[in-house]
Enzyme design. Sequence first.
Site, PDB file in Angstrom:
ATOM      1  CE1 TYR A 245      -6.661   5.105  -2.168  1.00  0.00           C
ATOM      2  CE2 TYR A 245      -4.956   4.649  -0.558  1.00  0.00           C
ATOM      3  CZ  TYR A 245      -6.253   4.495  -1.015  1.00  0.00           C
ATOM      4  OH  TYR A 245      -7.140   3.727  -0.310  1.00  0.00           O
TER       5      TYR A 245
ATOM      6  CB  THR B 286      -7.091   2.394  -4.505  1.00  0.00           C
ATOM      7  OG1 THR B 286      -6.307   1.253  -4.154  1.00  0.00           O
ATOM      8  CG2 THR B 286      -8.387   2.382  -3.714  1.00  0.00           C
TER       9      THR B 286
ATOM     10  CB  SER C 121      -0.896   0.005   1.245  1.00  0.00           C
ATOM     11  OG  SER C 121      -1.486   1.276   1.414  1.00  0.00           O
TER      12      SER C 121
ATOM     13  CE  LYS D  24      -7.482  -2.901  -2.973  1.00  0.00           C
ATOM     14  NZ  LYS D  24      -8.229  -2.034  -2.080  1.00  0.00           N
TER      15      LYS D  24
ATOM     16  CG  HIS E 136     -11.335   0.464   0.299  1.00  0.00           C
ATOM     17  ND1 HIS E 136     -10.695   1.274  -0.593  1.00  0.00           N
ATOM     18  CD2 HIS E 136     -10.590   0.539   1.435  1.00  0.00           C
ATOM     19  CE1 HIS E 136      -9.631   1.827  -0.032  1.00  0.00           C
ATOM     20  NE2 HIS E 136      -9.541   1.386   1.214  1.00  0.00           N
TER      21      HIS E 136
END
Length: 262
Positions: free
Chosen positions: A28, A54, A4, A128, A153
């Site tokens: 992100y 994402t 992440s 995602k 999520h």
Amino acid sequence: MIVSTYGTTSIEDISTASPGGLKWFQLYIMPDRQFTQRLVQRAETAGYKALVVTVDLPVVGKRYPDLTNRFQLPPHLSVPNLQGLESSASQSKDERDYGGGASPEDPALSWKDIDWLSSITNLPIILKGILTAEDAGIALDHPGVKGILVSNHGGRQLDGVPATIEVLPEIVAAVGERLEVYLDGGVRTGTDVLKALALGARAVFVGRPAIWGLAYNGEDGVAEVMTILRSELDLAMTLSGCRSLAEINRSLVVGEEYYSKL
Ligand SMILES: Cc1cc2nc3c(=O)[nH]c(=O)nc-3n(C[C@H](O)[C@H](O)[C@H](O)COP(=O)(O)O)c2cc1C
Ligand SMILES: CCCCCCC(=O)C(=O)O
């Protein structure tokens, strides 16, 4: 493994600790696009093989469990990937609590940003957070996109969105063989894995089970969770007559329509 943006260990340190491991980077697209571009370059340099973008967090959902539990990143942890990112003058509660300084929230994020991302990297892009055949169909028009991770999520964004296993078949049908489709959300047992593969997922991912393993027994606990899932999948395959992953197919999963015809 998908690492992440918000990890508490950096892109580089994870790479160094797992030289042979297949790693994808969860990106992100931060409102600061130059910073985002540097994150992408760091992931490329550190040997990550795909960018998992994402797309279900244009704003942070209302996370009642976090409020109830007064969640805050513990002070001995930080979000090293976001170091150097300018935080806004008036930090929001989420920005403070998650420790990243600045927020990844960008309500204006659009398909154009996915094309921008494709223009700055050769890594395959996986979206995602797709939950509809419609969005999966649009993804086909964006050449850098090579896969879809069907995800809600883990229910952390919007209460009431469908379970990923429910929408998986329509997404697989929409993209056919043109994109790889993966799934996360609620995968807890080997039979969950079997069902997702039967409905067309190429692979599945787990979120919380890995964290539970970590809390129970650190690295060994995570390995144990994976071993249990693997052995449960082996058992489920054996008992449903599948000698290989290739033999897992749609016929293994039936729904209401099937029973109503009996
Ligand atoms: C504590 C926690 C942190 C998460 N952080 C991220 C994140 O930084 N980026 C992201 O795309 N998803 C994040 N997720 C969602 C997971 O990637 C994944 O979609 C979800 O946990 C899958 O559902 P499961 O927990 O039922 O397996 C997080 C989930 C949890 C539980
Ligand atoms: C401002 C915080 C954004 C949340 C980042 C991590 C995440 O995706 C999660 O679900 O938690």
